[in-house]
Design a protein around this motif. Structure first.
Motif, PDB file in Angstrom:
ATOM      1  N   ALA A 282       0.834  -1.207   0.000  1.00  0.00           N
ATOM      2  CA  ALA A 282       0.000   0.000   0.000  1.00  0.00           C
ATOM      3  C   ALA A 282       0.864   1.251   0.000  1.00  0.00           C
ATOM      4  O   ALA A 282       0.591   2.224  -0.713  1.00  0.00           O
ATOM      5  CB  ALA A 282      -0.931  -0.008   1.210  1.00  0.00           C
ATOM      6  N   THR A 283       1.915   1.239   0.809  1.00  0.00           N
ATOM      7  CA  THR A 283       2.833   2.377   0.833  1.00  0.00           C
ATOM      8  C   THR A 283       3.560   2.518  -0.498  1.00  0.00           C
ATOM      9  O   THR A 283       3.859   3.629  -0.939  1.00  0.00           O
ATOM     10  CB  THR A 283       3.850   2.207   1.977  1.00  0.00           C
ATOM     11  OG1 THR A 283       3.140   1.966   3.203  1.00  0.00           O
ATOM     12  CG2 THR A 283       4.698   3.447   2.144  1.00  0.00           C
ATOM     13  N   SER A 284       3.827   1.395  -1.142  1.00  0.00           N
ATOM     14  CA  SER A 284       4.457   1.439  -2.465  1.00  0.00           C
ATOM     15  C   SER A 284       3.571   2.134  -3.483  1.00  0.00           C
ATOM     16  O   SER A 284       4.075   2.719  -4.452  1.00  0.00           O
ATOM     17  CB  SER A 284       4.774   0.024  -2.951  1.00  0.00           C
ATOM     18  OG  SER A 284       5.772  -0.571  -2.167  1.00  0.00           O
ATOM     19  N   ALA A 285       2.260   2.077  -3.279  1.00  0.00           N
ATOM     20  CA  ALA A 285       1.356   2.786  -4.184  1.00  0.00           C
ATOM     21  C   ALA A 285       1.627   4.291  -4.142  1.00  0.00           C
ATOM     22  O   ALA A 285       1.491   4.986  -5.156  1.00  0.00           O
ATOM     23  CB  ALA A 285      -0.096   2.497  -3.822  1.00  0.00           C
ATOM     24  N   ALA A 286       2.014   4.801  -2.964  1.00  0.00           N
ATOM     25  CA  ALA A 286       2.402   6.209  -2.883  1.00  0.00           C
ATOM     26  C   ALA A 286       3.640   6.464  -3.726  1.00  0.00           C
ATOM     27  O   ALA A 286       3.762   7.506  -4.383  1.00  0.00           O
ATOM     28  CB  ALA A 286       2.647   6.597  -1.421  1.00  0.00           C
ATOM     29  N   GLY A 287       4.570   5.507  -3.713  1.00  0.00           N
ATOM     30  CA  GLY A 287       5.754   5.652  -4.547  1.00  0.00           C
ATOM     31  C   GLY A 287       5.432   5.637  -6.026  1.00  0.00           C
ATOM     32  O   GLY A 287       5.988   6.415  -6.802  1.00  0.00           O
ATOM     33  N   ALA A 288       4.509   4.753  -6.424  1.00  0.00           N
ATOM     34  CA  ALA A 288       4.092   4.715  -7.827  1.00  0.00           C
ATOM     35  C   ALA A 288       3.438   6.030  -8.221  1.00  0.00           C
ATOM     36  O   ALA A 288       3.679   6.577  -9.306  1.00  0.00           O
ATOM     37  CB  ALA A 288       3.130   3.550  -8.059  1.00  0.00           C
ATOM     38  N   GLY A 289       2.603   6.567  -7.313  1.00  0.00           N
ATOM     39  CA  GLY A 289       2.008   7.875  -7.583  1.00  0.00           C
ATOM     40  C   GLY A 289       3.048   8.966  -7.675  1.00  0.00           C
ATOM     41  O   GLY A 289       2.951   9.863  -8.525  1.00  0.00           O
ATOM     42  N   ALA A 290       4.069   8.891  -6.812  1.00  0.00           N
ATOM     43  CA  ALA A 290       5.119   9.904  -6.844  1.00  0.00           C
ATOM     44  C   ALA A 290       5.900   9.861  -8.153  1.00  0.00           C
ATOM     45  O   ALA A 290       6.339  10.904  -8.668  1.00  0.00           O
ATOM     46  CB  ALA A 290       6.062   9.719  -5.656  1.00  0.00           C
ATOM     47  N   VAL A 291       6.099   8.652  -8.694  1.00  0.00           N
ATOM     48  CA  VAL A 291       6.737   8.542 -10.011  1.00  0.00           C
ATOM     49  C   VAL A 291       5.903   9.262 -11.062  1.00  0.00           C
ATOM     50  O   VAL A 291       6.417  10.051 -11.869  1.00  0.00           O
ATOM     51  CB  VAL A 291       6.931   7.062 -10.399  1.00  0.00           C
ATOM     52  CG1 VAL A 291       7.411   6.956 -11.843  1.00  0.00           C
ATOM     53  CG2 VAL A 291       7.923   6.382  -9.465  1.00  0.00           C
ATOM     54  N   LEU A 292       4.599   9.008 -11.061  1.00  0.00           N
ATOM     55  CA  LEU A 292       3.704   9.669 -12.005  1.00  0.00           C
ATOM     56  C   LEU A 292       3.743  11.182 -11.817  1.00  0.00           C
ATOM     57  O   LEU A 292       3.820  11.941 -12.793  1.00  0.00           O
ATOM     58  CB  LEU A 292       2.282   9.153 -11.817  1.00  0.00           C
ATOM     59  CG  LEU A 292       1.189   9.826 -12.660  1.00  0.00           C
ATOM     60  CD1 LEU A 292       1.452   9.594 -14.150  1.00  0.00           C
ATOM     61  CD2 LEU A 292      -0.187   9.302 -12.271  1.00  0.00           C
ATOM     62  N   GLY A 293       3.701  11.623 -10.563  1.00  0.00           N
ATOM     63  CA  GLY A 293       3.745  13.061 -10.301  1.00  0.00           C
ATOM     64  C   GLY A 293       5.030  13.700 -10.777  1.00  0.00           C
ATOM     65  O   GLY A 293       5.016  14.784 -11.373  1.00  0.00           O
ATOM     66  N   ALA A 294       6.159  13.042 -10.523  1.00  0.00           N
ATOM     67  CA  ALA A 294       7.447  13.593 -10.946  1.00  0.00           C
ATOM     68  C   ALA A 294       7.569  13.641 -12.463  1.00  0.00           C
ATOM     69  O   ALA A 294       8.062  14.623 -13.031  1.00  0.00           O
ATOM     70  CB  ALA A 294       8.583  12.763 -10.345  1.00  0.00           C
ATOM     71  N   VAL A 295       7.108  12.583 -13.132  1.00  0.00           N
ATOM     72  CA  VAL A 295       7.206  12.512 -14.595  1.00  0.00           C
ATOM     73  C   VAL A 295       6.367  13.608 -15.259  1.00  0.00           C
ATOM     74  O   VAL A 295       6.752  14.164 -16.291  1.00  0.00           O
ATOM     75  CB  VAL A 295       6.774  11.111 -15.079  1.00  0.00           C
ATOM     76  CG1 VAL A 295       6.577  11.095 -16.591  1.00  0.00           C
ATOM     77  CG2 VAL A 295       7.814  10.074 -14.677  1.00  0.00           C
ATOM     78  N   THR A 296       5.224  13.924 -14.675  1.00  0.00           N
ATOM     79  CA  THR A 296       4.321  14.914 -15.282  1.00  0.00           C
ATOM     80  C   THR A 296       4.517  16.327 -14.734  1.00  0.00           C
ATOM     81  O   THR A 296       3.845  17.249 -15.184  1.00  0.00           O
ATOM     82  CB  THR A 296       2.855  14.500 -15.048  1.00  0.00           C
ATOM     83  OG1 THR A 296       2.608  14.392 -13.633  1.00  0.00           O
ATOM     84  CG2 THR A 296       2.554  13.158 -15.706  1.00  0.00           C
ATOM     85  N   SER A 297       5.429  16.506 -13.770  1.00  0.00           N
ATOM     86  CA  SER A 297       5.531  17.804 -13.094  1.00  0.00           C
ATOM     87  C   SER A 297       6.030  18.920 -14.004  1.00  0.00           C
ATOM     88  O   SER A 297       5.565  20.060 -13.903  1.00  0.00           O
ATOM     89  CB  SER A 297       6.433  17.694 -11.863  1.00  0.00           C
ATOM     90  OG  SER A 297       7.745  17.335 -12.234  1.00  0.00           O
ATOM     91  N   THR A 298       6.979  18.623 -14.891  1.00  0.00           N
ATOM     92  CA  THR A 298       7.504  19.674 -15.769  1.00  0.00           C
ATOM     93  C   THR A 298       6.420  20.164 -16.726  1.00  0.00           C
ATOM     94  O   THR A 298       6.203  21.373 -16.868  1.00  0.00           O
ATOM     95  CB  THR A 298       8.713  19.153 -16.569  1.00  0.00           C
ATOM     96  OG1 THR A 298       9.752  18.769 -15.656  1.00  0.00           O
ATOM     97  CG2 THR A 298       9.244  20.233 -17.500  1.00  0.00           C
ATOM     98  N   ALA A 299       5.706  19.227 -17.373  1.00  0.00           N
ATOM     99  CA  ALA A 299       4.616  19.620 -18.265  1.00  0.00           C
ATOM    100  C   ALA A 299       3.504  20.301 -17.478  1.00  0.00           C
ATOM    101  O   ALA A 299       2.915  21.289 -17.943  1.00  0.00           O
ATOM    102  CB  ALA A 299       4.065  18.389 -18.989  1.00  0.00           C
TER     103      ALA A 299
END
Length: 438
Positions: A282-299
């Motif tokens: 479940a905590t890893s799901a936060a990490g997966a979300g953080a990957v998505l957030g970081a990848v889309t943050s510049t755009a």
């Protein structure tokens, strides 16, 4: 060379720092889950005990943070990073050693976590102020995207690995992974090739009447003047630099995060009946979300602006905390886990999306000689919120339940968003080419 490297981004120096930081982050996330599981399962602790664990981790920021920032601004930052990584490895080795000797207890865990927090404070002050010496101002946001992305991957893999290791070998031995990661980080950073300004340029202050001017007109501290240096960092953050509202909003956000950090493990392990491995997933799901957030943050920053991206992220955290509170309502087992994981993923996405913009903004407008003080001033007061808020969140959860506590966390995240949305910061933009703030 006293400025950032002129190599194309990412430079070799930044790559080495980045890899070392990424590996260290992986070990840290393994240990965070292992320690929470150790307190709840091995030492029969409750949410209040987890709150004290969180408070011990961040207490050094409250007590020493402002002082450490001034001291780190006086010295070269690479040696500080190497020494603190080695110290962290030695501290963590005490936990499996105590377990092997049959001496492991909650007070010992809290003491080790407290000492580790003090070392982490020094390391964090040096690390964040080291980045502007490795990359140019126009590359700061991209640099922090890479750092955040690696941290997000670690947040995704670390808890799952930690949960698996706890299941296989027990929480005390799982901590060994973190000790090894710090040794790797020390070796990686030791190989970074960058020249840094020495003590003389680091000790400049702007308005200390007790010091003389140097040849370029700067006032130079002639002796130990930590009080003046600390005060300069405080003035920069909270008066006249454009950081004040961001700082206040971040403090409020950390109140919400204190709730989530404290309530999550006992909520999942006792109230929802999940295993350590399921908690890790479940905590890893936060990490997966953080990957998505970081990848889309510049755009996202180009579309919403720096301020708009941070506001949107805080709203997403409020939604995530609310969803976590719905886990176990009409569901159980893996269905409850899925709801908890969705809430964690939303919160993780928000963190990954916002952090690079916040860090790039404050580093872009802060001069090099104030970088460590700016970082530790904001981080110290943020962690002060955790020190006070985490035990209170634990008490509230034990008395009234985890769901009302998580609702309070959601309110805090929403309040952080509203503070920024009502301020001029919401219109702030950081030019991706020049690094200029508008």
């Amino acid at each position: 060379m006293t400025g950032p490297t002129t190599e194309p981004f990412p430079s070799n120096a930044f790559r080495r720092f980045w890899v070392g930081d990424a590996v260290s982050s992986l070990g840290t996330y393994v240990t965070l889950l292992a320690l929470q599981t150790l307190v709840v399962v091995d030492l029969d602790g409750d949410a209040t005990a987890v709150g004290w664990l969180t408070a011990a981790r961040w207490l050094p920021y409250l007590v020493l943070g402002l002082l450490v920032g001034a001291l780190v601004d006086r010295v070269r930052r690479r040696p500080v990073l190497v020494v603190t990584d080695l110290a962290q490895a030695l501290l963590l080795l005490t936990l499996p050693s105590a377990w092997a000797l049959g001496r492991l207890s909650l007070p010992l865990v809290l003491v080790v976590v407290l000492a580790s927090g003090a070392v982490s404070l020094v390391n964090g002050a040096a690390a964040m102020s080291f980045v502007p010496r490795l990359v140019g101002r126009a590359d700061l946001q991209r640099a922090h995207v890479r750092i955040d992305g690696a941290d997000a991957v670690a947040q995704n893999a670390g808890p799952a690995l930690g949960g698996l290791l706890v299941t296989l070998v027990g929480a005390p031995l799982a901590v060994l992974v973190d000790a090894a990661s710090y040794l790797f980080s020390a070796a990686a950073v030791a190989g970074v090739q960058v020249e840094e300004p020495g003590r003389a340029s680091a000790l400049r202050v702007d308005d200390d009447d007790d010091n003389e001017n140097d040849e370029s007109g700067h006032r130079v501290v002639r002796g130990p003047q930590l009080r003046h240096e600390v005060a300069e960092g405080l003035r920069w953050v909270y008066r006249g630099s454009g950081l004040r509202m961001l700082a206040v909003s971040t403090h409020v956000w950390f109140l919400g995060n204190a709730v989530v950090m404290t309530v999550l493990a006992p909520y999942a392990l006792t109230r929802l009946g999940l295993s350590a491995w399921q908690l890790g997933l479940a905590t890893s799901a936060a990490g997966a979300g953080a990957v998505l957030g970081a990848v889309t943050s510049t755009a996202g920053g180009r579309r919403l602006g720096t301020g708009g991206a941070v506001v949107a992220a805080h709203v997403c955290s409020a939604i995530g905390a609310s969803v976590m509170g719905l886990a176990g309502v009409g569901t159980s087992g893996w269905a409850a886990w899925a709801v908890l994981a969705v809430g964690q993923a939303l919160h993780g996405t928000a963190i990954g999306f916002s952090n690079s913009h916040e860090m790039a903004y404050r580093q872009a407008i802060t001069p090099d000689r104030l970088q460590a003080r700016t970082n530790t001033t904001m981080r110290s007061l943020n962690r002060a919120v955790l020190v006070v808020g985490a035990p209170l969140a634990g008490l509230a959860s034990d008395r009234w339940g985890a769901r009302p506590a998580l609702a309070l966390g959601a309110v805090a995240f929403a309040a952080a968003a509203l503070l920024l949305a009502a301020s001029p910061f919401r219109r702030t933009r950081l030019d991706p080419v020049t690094g200029e703030v508008s």
